[in-house]
Write a protein that holds these residues in place. Sequence first.
Motif, short mmCIF file in Angstrom:
data_model
loop_
_atom_site.label_atom_id
_atom_site.label_comp_id
_atom_site.label_asym_id
_atom_site.label_seq_id
_atom_site.Cartn_x
_atom_site.Cartn_y
_atom_site.Cartn_z
N PRO A 12 0.91 -1.25 -0.02
CA PRO A 12 0.22 0.10 0.02
C PRO A 12 0.84 1.45 0.05
O PRO A 12 1.95 1.48 0.76
N GLY A 13 0.32 2.17 -0.85
CA GLY A 13 1.29 3.49 -0.93
C GLY A 13 2.61 3.42 -1.75
O GLY A 13 3.15 4.46 -1.96
N THR A 14 2.62 2.39 -2.50
CA THR A 14 3.69 2.38 -3.46
C THR A 14 3.15 3.16 -4.60
O THR A 14 2.65 3.42 -5.03
N VAL A 15 4.35 4.09 -4.90
CA VAL A 15 4.59 4.87 -6.21
C VAL A 15 4.66 4.33 -7.37
O VAL A 15 5.86 3.43 -7.34
N LEU A 16 4.12 4.42 -8.49
CA LEU A 16 4.37 3.76 -9.80
C LEU A 16 4.71 4.78 -10.72
O LEU A 16 4.20 6.05 -10.79
N ILE A 17 6.04 4.56 -11.36
CA ILE A 17 6.62 5.63 -12.25
C ILE A 17 6.52 4.80 -13.55
O ILE A 17 7.24 4.05 -13.64
N VAL A 18 5.87 5.31 -14.61
CA VAL A 18 5.89 4.92 -15.92
C VAL A 18 6.73 5.81 -16.97
O VAL A 18 6.19 6.86 -16.74
N ASP A 19 7.44 5.19 -17.84
CA ASP A 19 8.05 6.20 -18.89
C ASP A 19 7.64 5.71 -20.25
O ASP A 19 7.18 4.78 -20.39
N GLY A 20 7.98 6.87 -21.04
CA GLY A 20 7.64 6.33 -22.39
C GLY A 20 6.88 7.15 -23.40
O GLY A 20 6.49 8.33 -22.68
N ILE A 21 6.72 6.96 -24.47
CA ILE A 21 5.86 7.78 -25.47
C ILE A 21 4.28 7.76 -25.60
O ILE A 21 3.95 6.53 -25.00
N PHE A 22 3.62 8.67 -25.65
CA PHE A 22 2.24 8.55 -25.84
C PHE A 22 1.41 8.22 -24.65
O PHE A 22 0.30 8.04 -24.70
N LEU A 23 2.05 8.50 -23.61
CA LEU A 23 1.22 8.38 -22.35
C LEU A 23 0.41 9.41 -21.81
O LEU A 23 -0.52 9.13 -20.94
N HIS A 24 0.08 10.65 -22.69
CA HIS A 24 -0.63 11.53 -22.28
C HIS A 24 -1.91 11.36 -23.29
O HIS A 24 -2.83 12.25 -23.30
N ARG A 25 -2.04 10.20 -23.74
CA ARG A 25 -3.34 9.67 -24.67
C ARG A 25 -4.51 10.09 -23.91
O ARG A 25 -4.44 9.73 -22.67
N PRO A 26 -5.49 10.33 -24.57
CA PRO A 26 -6.84 10.51 -23.79
C PRO A 26 -7.15 9.44 -23.02
O PRO A 26 -7.69 9.48 -22.06
N GLU A 27 -6.96 8.27 -23.57
CA GLU A 27 -7.29 6.95 -22.99
C GLU A 27 -6.50 6.80 -21.73
O GLU A 27 -7.10 5.72 -20.62
N LEU A 28 -5.52 7.36 -21.46
CA LEU A 28 -4.72 6.94 -20.27
C LEU A 28 -4.63 8.30 -19.24
O LEU A 28 -4.10 8.28 -18.07
N ARG A 29 -5.00 9.36 -19.45
CA ARG A 29 -5.05 10.52 -18.78
C ARG A 29 -5.39 10.40 -17.30
O ARG A 29 -4.86 11.09 -16.28
N GLY A 30 -6.37 9.67 -16.94
CA GLY A 30 -7.23 9.59 -15.69
C GLY A 30 -6.13 8.52 -14.82
O GLY A 30 -6.52 8.63 -13.60
N TYR A 31 -5.21 8.04 -15.25
CA TYR A 31 -4.40 7.51 -14.24
C TYR A 31 -3.25 8.02 -13.74
O TYR A 31 -2.65 7.77 -12.80
N TRP A 32 -2.98 9.15 -14.37
CA TRP A 32 -1.82 10.18 -13.73
C TRP A 32 -2.12 11.07 -12.70
O TRP A 32 -3.09 12.02 -13.13
N THR A 33 -1.40 11.14 -11.59
CA THR A 33 -1.53 12.17 -10.61
C THR A 33 -0.50 13.49 -10.89
O THR A 33 -0.72 14.42 -10.31
N TRP A 34 0.41 12.94 -11.36
CA TRP A 34 1.63 13.77 -11.82
C TRP A 34 2.17 13.18 -13.20
O TRP A 34 2.54 12.05 -13.38
N SER A 35 2.54 14.34 -13.90
CA SER A 35 3.19 13.75 -15.34
C SER A 35 4.44 14.78 -15.70
O SER A 35 4.11 15.93 -15.21
N LEU A 36 5.09 14.46 -16.70
CA LEU A 36 6.15 15.25 -16.97
C LEU A 36 6.17 15.18 -18.52
O LEU A 36 6.38 13.93 -19.24
N TRP A 37 6.53 16.17 -19.22
CA TRP A 37 6.60 16.24 -20.59
C TRP A 37 7.87 16.85 -21.02
O TRP A 37 8.32 17.90 -20.63
N LEU A 38 8.89 16.12 -21.70
CA LEU A 38 9.98 16.61 -21.88
C LEU A 38 10.04 17.47 -23.43
O LEU A 38 9.75 16.71 -24.42
N ASP A 39 10.20 18.62 -23.34
CA ASP A 39 9.96 19.21 -24.68
C ASP A 39 11.33 19.24 -25.43
O ASP A 39 12.38 19.91 -24.82
N VAL A 40 11.55 18.53 -26.59
CA VAL A 40 12.61 18.48 -27.24
C VAL A 40 12.51 18.62 -28.81
O VAL A 40 11.60 18.11 -29.30
#
Length: 164
Positions: A75-103
């Motif tokens: 309980p309370g474990t933090v999950l960190i997920v990396d990769g592309i396309f993670l801000h897709r509409p289908e996945l947005r509800g899963y993130w409490t914090w997210s990072l976009w690397l602007d490159v």
Amino acid sequence: MIHASIDGFHHPRALRHARGSRDPEGFYRDSYDLAALQEHLLDPFAPGGHGQYRTRVFDARTDTPDVAEQQQAAPGTVLIVDGIFLHRPELRGYWTWSLWLDVERATTLQRCVARDGSGSPAPADASNRRYVEGQQLYLDDAAPQQQATHVVDDNDLTRPVPLR
């Protein structure tokens, strides 16, 4: 803390390339098995989730299933997920914090060539059409820079600059 990558949830090559090996729509829409990502990794960590997760189910390099052993998160474990396309509409509800690397696109392609040892660093090169135009589909569909809670200019790996 648990770290995983969306790269452990690819579709098989036949599905990823069903629209053609250079098709940008296929890159954006068909590369990842979002249902498996949700079932095996994201849902277990979501509110009310059971905490029994897998960090991968498929290896894109060998084009074979590669199902990680199921584990139980405390309980309370933090999950960190990396990769592309993670801000897709289908996945947005899963993130409490997210990072976009602007490159810049050319910079991402140079890094890809350096990592993979092949390919062209030129965004206009025909071999990059799948990736360049697929990434543009993602930007248009998901607006990840606006969806992310934090944005960092990462054009210079030695000097990332927080933008938001």
